[in-house]
Design a protein around this motif. Structure first.
Motif, PDB file in Angstrom:
ATOM      1  N   ALA A  69       0.810  -1.220   0.000  1.00  0.00           N
ATOM      2  CA  ALA A  69       0.000   0.000   0.000  1.00  0.00           C
ATOM      3  C   ALA A  69       0.840   1.266   0.000  1.00  0.00           C
ATOM      4  N   THR A  70       2.104   1.164   0.401  1.00  0.00           N
ATOM      5  CA  THR A  70       2.943   2.363   0.526  1.00  0.00           C
ATOM      6  C   THR A  70       4.070   2.419  -0.497  1.00  0.00           C
ATOM      7  N   GLN A  71       3.997   1.614  -1.545  1.00  0.00           N
ATOM      8  CA  GLN A  71       5.080   1.577  -2.523  1.00  0.00           C
ATOM      9  C   GLN A  71       5.295   2.919  -3.217  1.00  0.00           C
ATOM     10  N   SER A  72       4.266   3.722  -3.327  1.00  0.00           N
ATOM     11  CA  SER A  72       4.401   4.999  -4.031  1.00  0.00           C
ATOM     12  C   SER A  72       4.940   6.122  -3.151  1.00  0.00           C
ATOM     13  N   TYR A  73       5.104   5.857  -1.855  1.00  0.00           N
ATOM     14  CA  TYR A  73       5.664   6.869  -0.956  1.00  0.00           C
ATOM     15  C   TYR A  73       7.189   6.825  -1.031  1.00  0.00           C
ATOM     16  N   GLY A  74       7.820   7.928  -0.655  1.00  0.00           N
ATOM     17  CA  GLY A  74       9.272   8.007  -0.680  1.00  0.00           C
ATOM     18  C   GLY A  74       9.901   7.181   0.424  1.00  0.00           C
ATOM     19  N   ASP A  75      11.225   6.959   0.287  1.00  0.00           N
ATOM     20  CA  ASP A  75      11.938   6.138   1.261  1.00  0.00           C
ATOM     21  C   ASP A  75      11.851   6.721   2.665  1.00  0.00           C
ATOM     22  N   SER A  76      11.985   8.032   2.803  1.00  0.00           N
ATOM     23  CA  SER A  76      11.934   8.646   4.131  1.00  0.00           C
ATOM     24  C   SER A  76      10.535   8.532   4.735  1.00  0.00           C
ATOM     25  N   GLU A  77       9.515   8.619   3.891  1.00  0.00           N
ATOM     26  CA  GLU A  77       8.140   8.468   4.387  1.00  0.00           C
ATOM     27  C   GLU A  77       7.895   7.036   4.844  1.00  0.00           C
ATOM     28  N   ARG A  78       8.355   6.075   4.089  1.00  0.00           N
ATOM     29  CA  ARG A  78       8.175   4.678   4.476  1.00  0.00           C
ATOM     30  C   ARG A  78       8.982   4.348   5.727  1.00  0.00           C
ATOM     31  N   ASP A  79      10.162   4.929   5.847  1.00  0.00           N
ATOM     32  CA  ASP A  79      10.940   4.711   7.057  1.00  0.00           C
ATOM     33  C   ASP A  79      10.204   5.246   8.280  1.00  0.00           C
ATOM     34  N   ALA A  80       9.550   6.390   8.144  1.00  0.00           N
ATOM     35  CA  ALA A  80       8.766   6.933   9.255  1.00  0.00           C
ATOM     36  C   ALA A  80       7.619   5.993   9.614  1.00  0.00           C
ATOM     37  N   LEU A  81       6.916   5.509   8.624  1.00  0.00           N
ATOM     38  CA  LEU A  81       5.746   4.665   8.872  1.00  0.00           C
ATOM     39  C   LEU A  81       6.114   3.338   9.513  1.00  0.00           C
ATOM     40  N   PHE A  82       7.210   2.749   9.077  1.00  0.00           N
ATOM     41  CA  PHE A  82       7.580   1.408   9.549  1.00  0.00           C
ATOM     42  C   PHE A  82       8.489   1.435  10.783  1.00  0.00           C
ATOM     43  N   VAL A  83       9.202   2.541  10.996  1.00  0.00           N
ATOM     44  CA  VAL A  83      10.174   2.582  12.095  1.00  0.00           C
ATOM     45  C   VAL A  83      10.153   3.911  12.844  1.00  0.00           C
ATOM     46  N   GLY A  84      10.359   5.012  12.121  1.00  0.00           N
ATOM     47  CA  GLY A  84      10.694   6.283  12.740  1.00  0.00           C
ATOM     48  C   GLY A  84       9.647   6.869  13.654  1.00  0.00           C
ATOM     49  N   THR A  85       8.376   6.860  13.234  1.00  0.00           N
ATOM     50  CA  THR A  85       7.333   7.457  14.072  1.00  0.00           C
ATOM     51  C   THR A  85       7.192   6.703  15.379  1.00  0.00           C
ATOM     52  N   ALA A  86       7.158   5.394  15.328  1.00  0.00           N
ATOM     53  CA  ALA A  86       7.025   4.598  16.550  1.00  0.00           C
ATOM     54  C   ALA A  86       8.220   4.815  17.467  1.00  0.00           C
ATOM     55  N   ALA A  87       9.436   4.891  16.892  1.00  0.00           N
ATOM     56  CA  ALA A  87      10.626   5.102  17.709  1.00  0.00           C
ATOM     57  C   ALA A  87      10.555   6.443  18.421  1.00  0.00           C
ATOM     58  N   ARG A  88      10.118   7.482  17.707  1.00  0.00           N
ATOM     59  CA  ARG A  88      10.059   8.816  18.304  1.00  0.00           C
ATOM     60  C   ARG A  88       8.957   8.918  19.353  1.00  0.00           C
ATOM     61  N   ILE A  89       7.773   8.441  19.034  1.00  0.00           N
ATOM     62  CA  ILE A  89       6.626   8.591  19.929  1.00  0.00           C
ATOM     63  C   ILE A  89       6.830   7.777  21.207  1.00  0.00           C
ATOM     64  N   TYR A  90       7.292   6.552  21.076  1.00  0.00           N
ATOM     65  CA  TYR A  90       7.424   5.675  22.244  1.00  0.00           C
ATOM     66  C   TYR A  90       8.815   5.702  22.872  1.00  0.00           C
ATOM     67  N   GLY A  91       9.680   6.589  22.391  1.00  0.00           N
ATOM     68  CA  GLY A  91      10.990   6.740  23.010  1.00  0.00           C
ATOM     69  C   GLY A  91      11.851   5.504  22.906  1.00  0.00           C
ATOM     70  N   ILE A  92      11.855   4.880  21.736  1.00  0.00           N
ATOM     71  CA  ILE A  92      12.655   3.672  21.521  1.00  0.00           C
ATOM     72  C   ILE A  92      13.989   4.084  20.923  1.00  0.00           C
ATOM     73  N   GLU A  93      15.054   3.837  21.650  1.00  0.00           N
ATOM     74  CA  GLU A  93      16.378   4.288  21.244  1.00  0.00           C
ATOM     75  C   GLU A  93      17.187   3.149  20.616  1.00  0.00           C
ATOM     76  N   ALA A  94      18.257   3.549  19.967  1.00  0.00           N
ATOM     77  CA  ALA A  94      19.231   2.605  19.414  1.00  0.00           C
ATOM     78  C   ALA A  94      18.581   1.613  18.447  1.00  0.00           C
ATOM     79  N   VAL A  95      17.710   2.132  17.556  1.00  0.00           N
ATOM     80  CA  VAL A  95      17.133   1.275  16.522  1.00  0.00           C
ATOM     81  C   VAL A  95      18.199   1.018  15.461  1.00  0.00           C
ATOM     82  N   PRO A  96      18.479  -0.248  15.127  1.00  0.00           N
ATOM     83  CA  PRO A  96      19.515  -0.539  14.123  1.00  0.00           C
ATOM     84  C   PRO A  96      19.214   0.112  12.795  1.00  0.00           C
ATOM     85  N   LYS A  97      20.254   0.581  12.116  1.00  0.00           N
ATOM     86  CA  LYS A  97      20.095   1.186  10.792  1.00  0.00           C
ATOM     87  C   LYS A  97      20.122   0.122   9.697  1.00  0.00           C
TER      88      LYS A  97
END
Length: 297
Positions: free
Chosen positions: A269-297
């Protein structure tokens, strides 16, 4: 592709008392018969379900533990995390309108694993009717108490009660409100979807509003991208990728589809979104909101 699963459960109803997972008869449930999930679901079962996906961290959600033991689940989950480094964060049970809320908050706010609380407010079965639980003065006072403890609020309510949120949110405007399960768009008629979208757009205008895209199953239907693509994309566009995150809701959504089917659906469903947008949806937003640190790159 890496994933932070922003909403799933760990439970062991043989060892711990969850009334809805132990008692008979079973309660009415939005997905129908849930007998297959009334069993242990811990890290081993989660790993089996999610095999093939690089889940770098996850957030567990309270599982309606024994109400006579209001801090028991959070304390147990902290012990699970201490022993295994999983989960990375937990949303604890706390009844906002109970007299013991202050004492419960005193305990759970000291647990490193706890970031947020959930208490499903009273809701009507369909749009219209009397206001729901978020209009109760006691519930609102409980919401305000979260600000003083530095806790967030996970909200699970049907979209037709989202109009009650702004008045409650004014009492503690700094408390992030994380809407669970995409606002529960169970009515897929044109009228139902129009109502859902209008409610979500109004809710998203609040700067503290965030959404978890999850819980999209339908009774008696297998999870499919055809059923859910438009809802996924609309939710993202309403909130933006920086205020939206994906979650499995396992084992509950296992009643509708496999982990692979659901997460692959989010991917497609998100193939048309950019890489940074998909990174936010799958990793970044949850890490920021829930304070999850040291997420592997």
């Amino acid at each position: 592709m890496k994933l932070i699963d922003a909403h799933h459960h760990f439970w062991d109803p043989v060892r711990n008392y969850h009334p809805w997972l132990r008692n008979e008869p079973m309660i009415p449930f939005r997905y129908g018969d849930y007998s297959t999930i009334r069993s242990r679901f811990m890290a081993e079962e989660y790993d089996q379900a999610s095999q093939g996906w690089d889940v770098v961290a996850s957030v567990t959600m309270e599982g309606e533990w024994d109400p006579a033991d209001p801090t028991g689940e959070a304390l147990w989950m902290q012990g699970v995390a201490d022993a295994s480094d999983r989960p990375a964060a937990h949303v604890a049970q706390a009844w906002l309108d109970r007299d013991d809320l202050s004492a419960v908050i005193d305990v759970i706010a000291e647990l490193p694993i706890v970031r947020s609380v959930r208490h499903k407010p009273r809701a009507n079965a369909a749009p219209g009717g009397a206001p729901g639980g978020m209009s109760d003065p006691a519930y609102r006072r409980g919401f305000k108490a979260l600000a003083e403890a530095g806790l967030m609020f996970d909200l699970q309510t049907p979209w037709w009660h989202l109009s009650e949120v702004p008045a409650m949110a004014e009492l503690a405007p700094d408390v992030p409100i994380i809407l669970n399960h995409t606002g529960l768009p169970s009515d897929r008629s044109p009228e139902g979807l129009a109502g859902w979208r209008a409610a979500m757009e109004a809710f998203a205008r609040m700067p503290q509003a965030v959404v978890k895209i999850s819980g999209l199953g339908l009774p008696c239907r297998s999870w499919s991208i055809e059923d859910n693509r438009d809802i996924i994309r609309q939710a993202i566009d309403i909130f933006s990728p920086d205020r939206a995150m994906f979650a499995s809701n396992f084992p509950v959504d296992g009643l509708c589809g496999s982990f692979d089917t659901i997460i692959s659906g989010f991917d497609v469903a998100t193939q048309s979104y950019g890489d940074s947008e998909r990174d936010a949806l799958f990793v970044g937003t949850a890490a920021r909101i829930y304070g999850i640190e040291a997420v592997p790159k």
